[in-house]
Design an enzyme around this catalytic site. Structure first.
Site, PDB file in Angstrom:
ATOM      1  N   ASN A 182       0.835  -1.214   0.000  1.00 32.12           N
ATOM      2  CA  ASN A 182       0.000   0.000   0.000  1.00 32.12           C
ATOM      3  C   ASN A 182       0.865   1.257   0.000  1.00 32.12           C
ATOM      4  OD1 ASN A 182      -3.049  -0.359   0.119  1.00 32.12           O
ATOM      5  ND2 ASN A 182      -2.332  -1.980   1.482  1.00 32.12           N
ATOM      6  N   ARG A 217       2.918   1.230  25.254  1.00 31.10           N
ATOM      7  CA  ARG A 217       2.398   1.657  23.948  1.00 31.10           C
ATOM      8  C   ARG A 217       2.362   3.183  23.832  1.00 31.10           C
ATOM      9  NH1 ARG A 217      -2.707   0.010  22.172  1.00 31.10           N
ATOM     10  NH2 ARG A 217      -3.522  -0.403  24.224  1.00 31.10           N
ATOM     11  N   HIS A 222      -8.133  -1.043   5.630  1.00 28.61           N
ATOM     12  CA  HIS A 222      -8.531  -2.326   6.229  1.00 28.61           C
ATOM     13  C   HIS A 222      -9.166  -3.201   5.143  1.00 28.61           C
ATOM     14  CE1 HIS A 222      -9.809  -5.035   9.410  1.00 28.61           C
ATOM     15  NE2 HIS A 222     -10.966  -5.133   8.764  1.00 28.61           N
TER      16      HIS A 222
HETATM   17  C1  GRF Z   1      -3.330  -4.795   3.800  1.00 27.22           C
HETATM   18  O1  GRF Z   1      -4.201  -5.825   3.440  1.00 27.22           O
HETATM   19  C2  GRF Z   1      -4.028  -3.774   4.667  1.00 27.22           C
HETATM   20  O2  GRF Z   1      -5.363  -3.611   4.332  1.00 27.22           O
HETATM   21  C3  GRF Z   1      -3.899  -4.382   6.040  1.00 27.22           C
HETATM   22  O3  GRF Z   1      -2.612  -4.952   6.054  1.00 27.22           O
HETATM   23  C4  GRF Z   1      -2.219  -5.277   4.730  1.00 27.22           C
HETATM   24  C5  GRF Z   1      -0.923  -4.557   4.494  1.00 27.22           C
HETATM   25  O4  GRF Z   1      -0.356  -4.891   3.255  1.00 27.22           O
HETATM   26  N1  GRF Z   1      -4.129  -3.382   7.054  1.00 27.22           N
HETATM   27  P1  GRF Z   1       0.880  -4.050   2.702  1.00 27.22           P
HETATM   28  O5  GRF Z   1       1.966  -4.090   3.795  1.00 27.22           O
HETATM   29  O6  GRF Z   1       0.414  -2.673   2.406  1.00 27.22           O
HETATM   30  O7  GRF Z   1       1.326  -4.792   1.476  1.00 27.22           O
END
Ligand code: GRF
Length: 219
Positions: free
Chosen positions: A17, A72, A116
């Site tokens: 992402n 945290r 998500h």
């Molecule tokens: C994705 O499926 C996102 O929606 C979730 O964790 C995954 C991360 O994938 N929160 P990447 O590290 O961006 O490839």
């Protein structure tokens, strides 16, 4: 807003992402600048992706705080310092496998987004593609939302839907959803950069005309 929107990305893993955001920035589709990428994992491929793009990449080690009752929060204060040092205006959680505390949430209220892989509010939490298959849902997808105190509960900005097929495994469904994640996350950032996202209670209203998109992507 003077200059380009400065974004900071928190990521724990492969960073696909993050890569989608980088690609959209480099293609001029997102009017933003990647100010810093921060990871809680030293070997997160996301850090390497940031360096390749020429952005600062920081590993912040949670271990020194382990055992403290405020572990945290103490960790998040370090993250917040780093974000502020890089003048970050919008924070993106992109596969960030830590629950963020009010230290970050309050500082970046309505300025922190998470991606998500389900159509929230169904299937918050982990292993959600597996749960979608187990429940026999026929449509799943992904959601970008603002981050609030409740995990995966914040105001929804944008969603995209995909079909769930009878022979799907969690892996095949995750791959189909991921394609849409890579479309909607940059789009959410650009909507923010254009000042078009208005939070009203627990809803996000997108102002102005929506550009034509796939019929299953809203807005
Ligand atoms: C994705 O499926 C996102 O929606 C979730 O964790 C995954 C991360 O994938 N929160 P990447 O590290 O961006 O490839």
């Amino acid at each position: 807003m003077a200059g380009k929107l400065k974004i900071g990305v928190l990521a724990s893993g492969r960073g696909s992402n993050l890569q989608a955001i980088i690609d959209a920035v480099e293609a001029g589709q997102v009017q933003a600048q990647l100010a810093v990428v921060i990871s809680n994992k030293a070997d997160a491929p996301a850090l390497e992706r940031a360096r390749t793009h020429g952005a600062p990449a920081l590993f912040l080690d949670p271990k020194p705080f382990a055992g403290r009752p405020d572990a945290r929060e103490a960790y998040d204060r370090g993250v917040l310092d780093a974000l502020r040092k890089h003048d970050v205006e919008l924070v993106l959680l992109a596969g960030y496998m830590k629950i963020v505390t009010p230290v970050l949430i309050d500082a970046y209220r309505n300025r922190m987004m998470n991606i998500h892989p389900s159509l929230l509010p169904t299937f918050p939490g982990l292993e959600v593609q597996k749960k979608a298959i187990e429940w026999g849902v026929k449509i799943s997808g992904c959601t970008v939302h603002f981050v609030t105190e409740g995990v995966d509960e914040g105001p929804i900005i944008i969603q995209a839907a995909v079909p769930v097929k009878d022979d799907d495994t969690p892996e095949t469904l995750a791959a189909r959803i991921l394609i849409e994640e890579h479309r909607i996350f940059p789009r959410a950032v650009q909507l923010y950069a254009e000042g078009r996202l208005r939070v009203e209670g627990r809803r996000v209203v997108c102002t102005g005309a929506s550009p034509a998109g796939g019929s299953l992507v809203v807005p």
